[in-house]
Write an enzyme that holds these catalytic residues in place. Sequence first.
Site, PDB file in Angstrom:
ATOM      1  N   LYS A 225      -0.275   8.162 -13.781  1.00 19.59           N
ATOM      2  CA  LYS A 225       0.133   7.869 -12.403  1.00 19.59           C
ATOM      3  C   LYS A 225       0.591   6.418 -12.304  1.00 19.59           C
ATOM      4  CE  LYS A 225      -1.782   7.364  -7.724  1.00 19.59           C
ATOM      5  NZ  LYS A 225      -3.017   7.426  -6.909  1.00 19.59           N
TER       6      LYS A 225
ATOM      7  N   ASP B 293       0.557   1.313  -3.117  1.00 18.83           N
ATOM      8  CA  ASP B 293       0.251   2.440  -2.250  1.00 18.83           C
ATOM      9  C   ASP B 293      -0.200   1.953  -0.884  1.00 18.83           C
ATOM     10  OD1 ASP B 293      -0.341   4.873  -1.138  1.00 18.83           O
ATOM     11  OD2 ASP B 293      -2.241   5.106  -2.204  1.00 18.83           O
TER      12      ASP B 293
ATOM     13  N   LYS C  93      -2.982   3.132   5.159  1.00 18.28           N
ATOM     14  CA  LYS C  93      -4.348   2.703   4.875  1.00 18.28           C
ATOM     15  C   LYS C  93      -4.768   1.581   5.821  1.00 18.28           C
ATOM     16  CE  LYS C  93      -4.004   3.477  -0.144  1.00 18.28           C
ATOM     17  NZ  LYS C  93      -5.068   4.486  -0.290  1.00 18.28           N
TER      18      LYS C  93
ATOM     19  N   ASP D 210      -2.768   0.871  -8.511  1.00 16.34           N
ATOM     20  CA  ASP D 210      -2.594   2.316  -8.454  1.00 16.34           C
ATOM     21  C   ASP D 210      -1.632   2.834  -9.523  1.00 16.34           C
ATOM     22  OD1 ASP D 210      -3.577   4.571  -7.251  1.00 16.34           O
ATOM     23  OD2 ASP D 210      -2.121   4.614  -5.621  1.00 16.34           O
TER      24      ASP D 210
ATOM     25  N   ASP E 271      -1.120   9.839   2.139  1.00 14.45           N
ATOM     26  CA  ASP E 271      -1.934   8.960   1.296  1.00 14.45           C
ATOM     27  C   ASP E 271      -2.567   9.728   0.139  1.00 14.45           C
ATOM     28  OD1 ASP E 271      -2.987   6.529   0.504  1.00 14.45           O
ATOM     29  OD2 ASP E 271      -4.790   6.727   1.737  1.00 14.45           O
TER      30      ASP E 271
ATOM     31  N   GLU F 208      -0.673  10.817  -2.300  1.00 11.58           N
ATOM     32  CA  GLU F 208       0.620  10.848  -2.982  1.00 11.58           C
ATOM     33  C   GLU F 208       0.513  11.011  -4.493  1.00 11.58           C
ATOM     34  OE1 GLU F 208      -0.921   7.337  -4.365  1.00 11.58           O
ATOM     35  OE2 GLU F 208      -0.988   8.022  -2.293  1.00 11.58           O
TER      36      GLU F 208
ATOM     37  N   ARG G 271      -1.266  12.872  -6.496  1.00 14.94           N
ATOM     38  CA  ARG G 271      -1.257  14.233  -7.053  1.00 14.94           C
ATOM     39  C   ARG G 271       0.134  14.843  -7.046  1.00 14.94           C
ATOM     40  NH1 ARG G 271      -5.596  16.184  -2.791  1.00 14.94           N
ATOM     41  NH2 ARG G 271      -6.136  13.991  -3.196  1.00 14.94           N
TER      42      ARG G 271
END
Length: 490
Positions: free
Chosen positions: A266, A271, A278, A289, A348, A350, A352
């Site tokens: 990933k 993010d 967030k 991230d 949020d 994202e 996956r």
Amino acid sequence: MSRNIANLTLSKSLPKAVDVVVVGLVTINKDETAAVGVTADLDKAYAAAYGRSVMAMAKAVGASPAADNVTTLPALKDTRVLVVGLEDADVTPERLRRATGNALRTVIGMEGAAGWQVAVSLEASDPELVQATAEGALLGAYRFEKLSETQDAAPVAGITVITGATTTVQKDALAAAAATSTAVCQARDWTNTPPNLLYPATFAEAAKAHLRDARVTVEILDEKALEKAGYGGILAVGGGSARAPRLVRLSYAPRGATRHLALVGKGITFDSGGLDIKPAGQMAGMKCDMSGAAAVIAAIRAIADLGLKVKVTAYAAMAENMPSGSSYRASDVLTMFDGQTVENFNTDAEGRLVMADAIGRAAQDSPDLIVDVATLTGACMVALGMRTAGLMTNGDVTTDRLLDAAEAADEDFWELPITEHTRTLIKSSVADMRSGSGQRWGGAVVAGAFLERFVPEGIEWAHLDIAGPAESEEAYGYVPKGAPAWGSGR
């Protein structure tokens, strides 16, 4: 970006010019202590300067064989001596790795440390112990280079591992330590880099540059190539940002390889949460991230440098998740790379989505095993804390294989179950599946159940949720504050 790794050498004796010598202290016969790695020349120098042996001096200043203990002895002219605790005399590779890591972290924090030469003398001759000693030293000496118009010299320029034998097996162990540690430090560097400097395009180019002289082929898919091929998840997540997404495909195919491993990482370079933004306090660490992508890119370089006889294909899914008029929304239905449709439940969640696209593409290569690495869920942090990562697989054999590998790398993983009930929670009335359950409970395993849908039957798969350990709030052992590079073989 460049990684300034200390030069690593092997020797049977202490170098003549050395700034720091690291020796050990162990417990014997339950309550007695003994020195480890103290040479006759070092003892002689201490006797001449202070009228007592190194061991006597260590006792006088309160040195202890306890784990994580590092004691600085009075200096010999310009040479500093550190004593590290090794616990009992039956040392393990991980104990050596942590002890030398603690010692080198102490060294780089010393006043005036700049380009120093360090000798680590802990009587390691077994190849596994030589490698562990060298890895701990190199990883402990890591420091992210400050972003400034003036650059300070690296605190440690060279590390010499003192060993009783310097045959081919010890030299090979040293080379393995250099390869793995260089990979880990590169992954740390990428993860520590601010997101205004490391975004999908620059990250992809940095990966390409890092692999330029390796036996690894590199393919970078930009936004046009992603759209043409139908990467609906990656494009949706990256659609709200002015910085377009990328998918980096890396391939290492040595002659004679009979097994094929696929790695998927990933790479969300920042993010914000997208439209489901967030809270401000949770956003500062979101530059980390992309640590899963950093781990798999670094790992394939180390695998190639070590010449391992296994075919490896790695995918790094890179995007920046930002809110704007072009952002994807909760309730959007996305068509993924493999043709399955997904009802999005939260912008949020994202990670996956980009991982599902990359896993679907990796499956087309027909690997024997897919291992994905992602800072995927806060729920995994709630369940397992900040130093243990979650493991989900589609078979017991795969679980055992991954847990064995984690133990060898001294990375704590705990298996979490994907149950039949969990699989029912991602059913959708408008698409093939939903990207989340909409409940607070079991978020980590729900995410695992979602990713599992993109793994074809017959392919082994393991999902590593490294959300907790991907960033460390404090330094310990050979782990620095910041990015430990979990999953890259640290």
